[in-house]
Design a protein around this motif. Structure first.
Motif, short mmCIF file in Angstrom:
data_model
loop_
_atom_site.label_atom_id
_atom_site.label_comp_id
_atom_site.label_asym_id
_atom_site.label_seq_id
_atom_site.Cartn_x
_atom_site.Cartn_y
_atom_site.Cartn_z
N SER A 13 0.84 -1.19 0.00
CA SER A 13 0.00 0.00 0.00
C SER A 13 0.88 1.24 0.00
O SER A 13 1.77 1.37 0.85
CB SER A 13 -0.90 0.02 1.24
N ILE A 14 0.63 2.14 -0.91
CA ILE A 14 1.42 3.37 -0.98
C ILE A 14 1.08 4.29 0.18
O ILE A 14 1.97 4.82 0.86
CB ILE A 14 1.22 4.06 -2.34
N ALA A 15 -0.20 4.49 0.45
CA ALA A 15 -0.61 5.37 1.55
C ALA A 15 -0.06 4.87 2.88
O ALA A 15 0.54 5.64 3.64
CB ALA A 15 -2.14 5.48 1.59
N TRP A 16 -0.24 3.58 3.16
CA TRP A 16 0.28 3.02 4.40
C TRP A 16 1.80 3.02 4.40
O TRP A 16 2.43 3.15 5.45
CB TRP A 16 -0.27 1.62 4.64
N GLY A 17 2.41 2.90 3.23
CA GLY A 17 3.87 2.96 3.14
C GLY A 17 4.39 4.30 3.62
O GLY A 17 5.38 4.37 4.37
N MET A 18 3.73 5.36 3.21
CA MET A 18 4.15 6.70 3.67
C MET A 18 3.96 6.84 5.18
O MET A 18 4.83 7.39 5.87
CB MET A 18 3.36 7.77 2.93
N HIS A 19 2.85 6.32 5.68
CA HIS A 19 2.59 6.38 7.12
C HIS A 19 3.65 5.57 7.88
O HIS A 19 4.20 6.04 8.89
CB HIS A 19 1.18 5.85 7.40
N VAL A 20 3.94 4.38 7.40
CA VAL A 20 4.95 3.52 8.04
C VAL A 20 6.33 4.19 8.01
O VAL A 20 7.04 4.17 9.02
CB VAL A 20 4.97 2.12 7.38
N ALA A 21 6.70 4.79 6.88
CA ALA A 21 8.00 5.48 6.79
C ALA A 21 8.10 6.56 7.86
O ALA A 21 9.12 6.68 8.56
CB ALA A 21 8.18 6.09 5.41
N ASP A 22 7.04 7.35 8.01
CA ASP A 22 7.02 8.42 9.00
C ASP A 22 7.17 7.86 10.41
O ASP A 22 7.97 8.35 11.22
CB ASP A 22 5.72 9.20 8.87
N GLU A 23 6.44 6.81 10.72
CA GLU A 23 6.49 6.23 12.06
C GLU A 23 7.83 5.53 12.34
O GLU A 23 8.32 5.55 13.47
CB GLU A 23 5.32 5.26 12.28
N MET A 24 8.42 4.92 11.32
CA MET A 24 9.72 4.26 11.51
C MET A 24 10.79 5.28 11.90
O MET A 24 11.62 5.02 12.76
CB MET A 24 10.14 3.51 10.24
N VAL A 25 10.76 6.45 11.26
CA VAL A 25 11.74 7.49 11.56
C VAL A 25 11.50 8.09 12.94
O VAL A 25 12.44 8.43 13.66
CB VAL A 25 11.72 8.58 10.46
N LYS A 26 10.24 8.20 13.32
CA LYS A 26 9.90 8.74 14.64
C LYS A 26 10.17 7.75 15.77
O LYS A 26 10.39 8.16 16.91
CB LYS A 26 8.42 9.15 14.67
N ALA A 27 10.16 6.46 15.47
CA ALA A 27 10.26 5.43 16.49
C ALA A 27 11.67 5.22 17.04
O ALA A 27 11.84 4.74 18.16
CB ALA A 27 9.74 4.10 15.94
N ALA A 28 12.68 5.55 16.25
CA ALA A 28 14.06 5.29 16.67
C ALA A 28 14.97 6.30 15.99
O ALA A 28 14.59 6.95 15.03
CB ALA A 28 14.47 3.87 16.30
N SER A 29 16.19 6.38 16.47
CA SER A 29 17.16 7.31 15.92
C SER A 29 17.75 6.73 14.62
O SER A 29 18.85 6.16 14.62
CB SER A 29 18.26 7.59 16.94
N VAL A 30 16.98 6.85 13.53
CA VAL A 30 17.40 6.35 12.22
C VAL A 30 17.24 7.45 11.20
O VAL A 30 16.54 8.42 11.43
CB VAL A 30 16.56 5.11 11.78
N GLN A 31 17.91 7.27 10.07
CA GLN A 31 17.77 8.19 8.95
C GLN A 31 17.08 7.46 7.81
O GLN A 31 17.35 6.28 7.56
CB GLN A 31 19.13 8.68 8.47
N LEU A 32 16.24 8.17 7.11
CA LEU A 32 15.52 7.62 5.97
C LEU A 32 16.45 7.63 4.75
O LEU A 32 16.94 8.68 4.35
CB LEU A 32 14.27 8.45 5.70
N VAL A 33 16.72 6.47 4.20
CA VAL A 33 17.55 6.35 3.01
C VAL A 33 16.68 6.41 1.76
O VAL A 33 17.02 7.05 0.78
CB VAL A 33 18.34 5.01 3.01
N MET A 34 15.52 5.76 1.85
CA MET A 34 14.64 5.67 0.69
C MET A 34 13.22 5.44 1.16
O MET A 34 12.98 4.62 2.05
CB MET A 34 15.10 4.50 -0.19
#
Length: 183
Positions: A13-34
């Protein structure tokens, strides 16, 4: 950016993918690569950071995605050829033997590429992700015939049940015409 550990969640799901990307970055000290859509209506999220943070981020992504998660992984000490191959920026002066691993998900292809690069004296040429491929992905690599064979086998083994691997091939002496289309 030097990437040591990467993690990925692939969703259908594209919509849920965007939501998951946002939450993954907020959940831990990580950087978004893609974070981007792929075919057929999937979304790929790749993060980097310390191993524990990446593992936590991927777990949050998997839990949030629930049954929309298609595939996922965490790779500590990712091979340095993987990220340039993902962005099609690998510099390959010469193609010798050619190895190709084709998988049913992008995440499993990245796993295969990392294992292949670590297994033998090969250079990753490209990891092509699902665009126009019906959701499949493939990695190409070059080196001497023995190294390419060993690397392709290691890549297949690394995918295990996650993929599955759709097909694979080792071409010992690709034609000049094919080489020109790969570089």
């Amino acid at each position: 950016m030097i990437l040591r550990t990467i993690g990925c969640v692939e969703l259908n799901s594209i919509a849920w993918g965007m939501h998951v990307a946002d939450e993954m970055v907020k959940a831990a000290s990580v950087q978004l690569v893609m974070a981007r859509p792929t075919c057929p209506g999937r979304y790929l999220v790749v993060v980097t950071g310390d191993t524990g943070a990446v593992q936590s981020s991927v777990e949050v992504g998997r839990e949030l995605a629930a049954d929309m998660a298609v595939d996922w992984f965490t790779i500590p000490s990712v091979h340095p050829d993987v990220i340039p191959a993902l962005s099609a920026t690998s510099i390959i002066p010469k193609i010798n033997a050619l190895g190709v691993i084709e998988t049913c998900t992008t995440a499993s292809c990245i796993l295969a590429a990392d294992a292949a690069a670590k297994a033998g004296e090969v250079q990753l040429i490209e990891i092509r992700m699902a665009a126009g491929l019906g959701g499949k992905a493939f990695v190409t690599m070059t080196g001497d015939v023995g190294s390419v064979k060993a690397s392709v086998e290691a890549g297949i083994e690394a995918v295990g049940d996650a993929g599955p691997v759709h097909s694979h091939v080792v071409i010992p002496a690709p034609s000049e015409e094919l080489k020109a289309n790969l570089l």
